[in-house]
Design a protein around this motif. Structure first.
Motif, PDB file in Angstrom:
ATOM      1  N   ILE A 184       0.798  -1.252   0.201  1.00 22.32           N
ATOM      2  CA  ILE A 184       0.054  -0.050  -0.032  1.00 22.32           C
ATOM      3  C   ILE A 184       0.924   1.124   0.064  1.00 22.32           C
ATOM      4  O   ILE A 184       1.874   1.347   0.891  1.00 22.32           O
ATOM      5  N   LYS A 185       0.742   2.218  -0.837  1.00 24.59           N
ATOM      6  CA  LYS A 185       1.252   3.393  -1.069  1.00 24.59           C
ATOM      7  C   LYS A 185       0.302   4.540  -0.717  1.00 24.59           C
ATOM      8  O   LYS A 185      -0.543   4.863  -1.521  1.00 24.59           O
ATOM      9  N   GLU A 186       0.824   5.308   0.172  1.00 25.32           N
ATOM     10  CA  GLU A 186      -0.015   6.560   0.541  1.00 25.32           C
ATOM     11  C   GLU A 186       0.436   7.767  -0.487  1.00 25.32           C
ATOM     12  O   GLU A 186       1.648   8.233  -0.387  1.00 25.32           O
ATOM     13  N   LEU A 187      -0.385   8.144  -1.495  1.00 33.40           N
ATOM     14  CA  LEU A 187      -0.028   9.113  -2.283  1.00 33.40           C
ATOM     15  C   LEU A 187       0.064  10.724  -1.806  1.00 33.40           C
ATOM     16  O   LEU A 187       0.620  11.428  -2.291  1.00 33.40           O
ATOM     17  N   SER A 188      -1.146  10.564  -1.184  1.00 31.08           N
ATOM     18  CA  SER A 188      -1.485  11.904  -0.305  1.00 31.08           C
ATOM     19  C   SER A 188      -2.189  11.733   0.731  1.00 31.08           C
ATOM     20  O   SER A 188      -2.701  10.518   1.302  1.00 31.08           O
ATOM     21  N   ARG A 192      -4.725   6.843  -2.027  1.00 33.41           N
ATOM     22  CA  ARG A 192      -3.630   5.627  -2.047  1.00 33.41           C
ATOM     23  C   ARG A 192      -3.879   4.638  -2.909  1.00 33.41           C
ATOM     24  O   ARG A 192      -4.834   4.449  -3.495  1.00 33.41           O
ATOM     25  N   VAL A 193      -2.798   3.842  -3.495  1.00 28.20           N
ATOM     26  CA  VAL A 193      -2.822   2.979  -4.324  1.00 28.20           C
ATOM     27  C   VAL A 193      -2.164   1.587  -3.737  1.00 28.20           C
ATOM     28  O   VAL A 193      -1.672   1.612  -2.708  1.00 28.20           O
ATOM     29  N   SER A 194      -2.710   0.343  -3.917  1.00 25.36           N
ATOM     30  CA  SER A 194      -2.392  -0.831  -3.489  1.00 25.36           C
ATOM     31  C   SER A 194      -2.210  -1.608  -4.703  1.00 25.36           C
ATOM     32  O   SER A 194      -3.001  -1.844  -5.661  1.00 25.36           O
ATOM     33  N   GLY A 220      -4.800  -4.107  -8.961  1.00 28.89           N
ATOM     34  CA  GLY A 220      -4.205  -2.903  -8.158  1.00 28.89           C
ATOM     35  C   GLY A 220      -5.595  -2.176  -7.775  1.00 28.89           C
ATOM     36  O   GLY A 220      -6.676  -2.332  -8.366  1.00 28.89           O
ATOM     37  N   ARG A 221      -5.542  -1.390  -6.542  1.00 27.05           N
ATOM     38  CA  ARG A 221      -6.705  -0.579  -6.147  1.00 27.05           C
ATOM     39  C   ARG A 221      -6.167   0.753  -5.746  1.00 27.05           C
ATOM     40  O   ARG A 221      -5.247   1.079  -5.290  1.00 27.05           O
ATOM     41  N   TYR A 222      -6.956   1.807  -6.297  1.00 23.42           N
ATOM     42  CA  TYR A 222      -7.245   2.973  -5.872  1.00 23.42           C
ATOM     43  C   TYR A 222      -8.066   3.670  -5.087  1.00 23.42           C
ATOM     44  O   TYR A 222      -9.457   3.256  -5.345  1.00 23.42           O
ATOM     45  N   VAL A 223      -7.679   4.355  -4.093  1.00 25.27           N
ATOM     46  CA  VAL A 223      -8.758   4.724  -3.219  1.00 25.27           C
ATOM     47  C   VAL A 223      -8.645   6.301  -2.972  1.00 25.27           C
ATOM     48  O   VAL A 223      -7.361   6.776  -2.667  1.00 25.27           O
ATOM     49  N   ARG A 224      -9.825   7.234  -3.069  1.00 23.22           N
ATOM     50  CA  ARG A 224      -9.750   8.575  -2.944  1.00 23.22           C
ATOM     51  C   ARG A 224     -10.644   8.848  -1.941  1.00 23.22           C
ATOM     52  O   ARG A 224     -11.985   8.564  -2.103  1.00 23.22           O
ATOM     53  N   THR A 225     -10.257   9.534  -0.617  1.00 24.31           N
ATOM     54  CA  THR A 225     -11.334   9.931   0.407  1.00 24.31           C
ATOM     55  C   THR A 225     -11.476  11.415   0.532  1.00 24.31           C
ATOM     56  O   THR A 225     -10.077  11.996   0.976  1.00 24.31           O
TER      57      THR A 225
END
Length: 433
Positions: A184-188, A192-194, A220-225
């Motif tokens: 898991i990589k925190e972009l901001s 994050r992406v995983s 791959g997964r992308y999450v924006r909150t």
């Protein structure tokens, strides 16, 4: 009804949460109800329906715990029906659904236990009746290990043992070993992406009817909150390898979004194209918050050993007001079974719920469902509708009198499968809160 030892283990875990050290933190809510129900077609017969009055009693509960080392959400209900003149055998049905997370080492190691016990049809092509129900239980347990390589790069390793058991349909019974590795990589602070690799080994008890297989997922997964909006998207590939040598691969695509239109209203959407199966759906269906179930419903799952490819879209709108709550949820789905195409289906439908606090001691609740189910290989189409309403009067602290009425109807292109049913239930309930 058989006793499932693993189901009892989850209940024991819930009891442990209330022992010294956590006794004051766990919240236990329950409701006990007793009443008389009139059913115009108790066997769901297409002709010559049998009308019955019977005693119906139930107890529902929810247990919640949320401390640093333990999080628990568990709810369930047991329901007893005593039929008039002993025309039918008395029945006891139950549901149990919950999740327990024990943090063994903070930010490093935790253990997760999940269990989902439901009532499902023995034959999903036949209407619900006392002789067409079975208990289906799916249990999962295992550790999750967390890694922190850098402040913005994390890792996660999971191992789960899964046991599925059906009271009648033996081909469903299986043991599974599932594992996953995630980076898991925190972009901001808001995204994050995983990268996720999952593997599962499925061994069925009945090797004659059911086929053992391994399943692999890479995606791959992308999450924006954001404050009022949340988006998640998965993209990857899945493969099923049968032990006999046959295999099948399909793209994996999922997306979900939730938008808070206002402090009281919410809109959500979910899209999916993926492999799944009945046991996996049971664990996915465990709710994150425990609530006291008001009844024991028979589900509509096809209880068999076959995985299937499912494509679907679910929409939902919910409004929560001071005196009025309502929700609308339309959906559409296409399901293709890998091992047998008998139950291949296209489904579309919707559900509507409304709860209105007429005055402080009086609540009116209504609901309506509609579904059209097309069995593509059988050349059969079923259209079902269910409309119900209940009036609850809180005549004393913790005591409630309730009058509930429901109308169910199914029209089928198959001869002899059109059925209808009317239910009226008058009950008195006691709640501890």
């Amino acid at each position: 009804m058989r006793t499932h030892p693993l189901r009892l283990s989850l209940i024991a875990a819930a009891v442990l949460a209330t022992l010294p050290g956590h006794a004051l933190a766990a919240r236990v809510d329950y409701t006990v109800d007793l009443g008389m129900e009139r059913n115009s077609n108790v066997t769901m017969a297409p002709v010559d329906p049998i009308e019955q009055r019977y005693l119906r009693a139930g107890v529902g509960f929810s247990i919640t715990e949320n401390v640093s080392a333990l999080q628990l959400n568990l709810d369930g209900r047991a329901e007893y029906r005593d039929y008039e003149d002993d025309i039918f055998a008395d029945t006891v049905d139950g549901t149990l659904s919950g999740r327990l997370n024990w943090v063994a080492i903070p930010e490093r190691l935790f253990f997760l236990v999940e269990d989902n016990l439901t009532v499902q049809p023995v034959d999903s092509l036949v209407p619900d009746g006392p002789g067409n129900r079975q208990q289906v239980n799916v249990f999962s347990a295992g550790p999750t290990l967390l890694f922190n390589w850098t402040p913005s790069l994390h890792g996660q390793a999971e191992l789960r043992y899964v046991l599925s058991d059906a009271e009648v349909t033996d081909e469903f019974n299986s043991q599974r070993l599932a594992g996953a590795i995630r980076t898991i990589k925190e972009l901001s602070p808001t995204s994050r992406v995983s990268l996720n690799l999952q593997a599962q080994r499925v061994d069925f008890d009945d090797d004659i009817v059911a086929r053992d297989y391994n399943r692999y997922d890479l995606y791959g997964r992308y999450v924006r909150t954001l404050a009022n909006f949340e988006l998640g998207a998965d993209l990857g590939y899945s493969r099923i390898d049968y032990r006999q040598g046959e295999s099948r691969s399909e793209p994996l695509m999922r997306a979900d979004a939730e938008w808070n239109l206002s402090p009281r209203s919410q809109l959500n959407i979910a899209l999916s194209s993926q492999f799944s199966d009945t046991a996996t759906d049971a664990l996915t269906g465990i709710q994150s918050e425990a609530t006291i179930p008001e009844n024991v419903l028979t589900g509509d799952a096809v209880v068999n050993a076959s995985p299937y490819e499912v494509r679907g879209i679910d929409l939902g709108y919910r409004f929560t007001g001071t005196r009025l709550n309502l929700s609308v949820a339309p959906y559409a789905q296409k399901r293709d079974y890998v091992d047998s195409d008998e139950f291949d289906q296209k489904t579309r439908g919707a559900r509507f719920d409304l709860h209105w606090l007429v005055r402080r001691s009086l609540t009116l609740s209504t609901y309506a469902t509609w579904e059209r189910l097309d069995y593509t290989q059988l050349g059969r189409e079923d259209e079902t509708s269910r409309v119900g309403a209940s009036l609850a009067y809180h005549w004393a602290p913790r005591w409630t009198a309730r009058l509930h009425a429901e109308r169910y109807k199914r029209d089928s292109t198959d001869a002899g499968q059109d059925v209808s049913q009317n239910i009226v239930y008058l009950s008195v309930a006691y709640s501890n809160r």
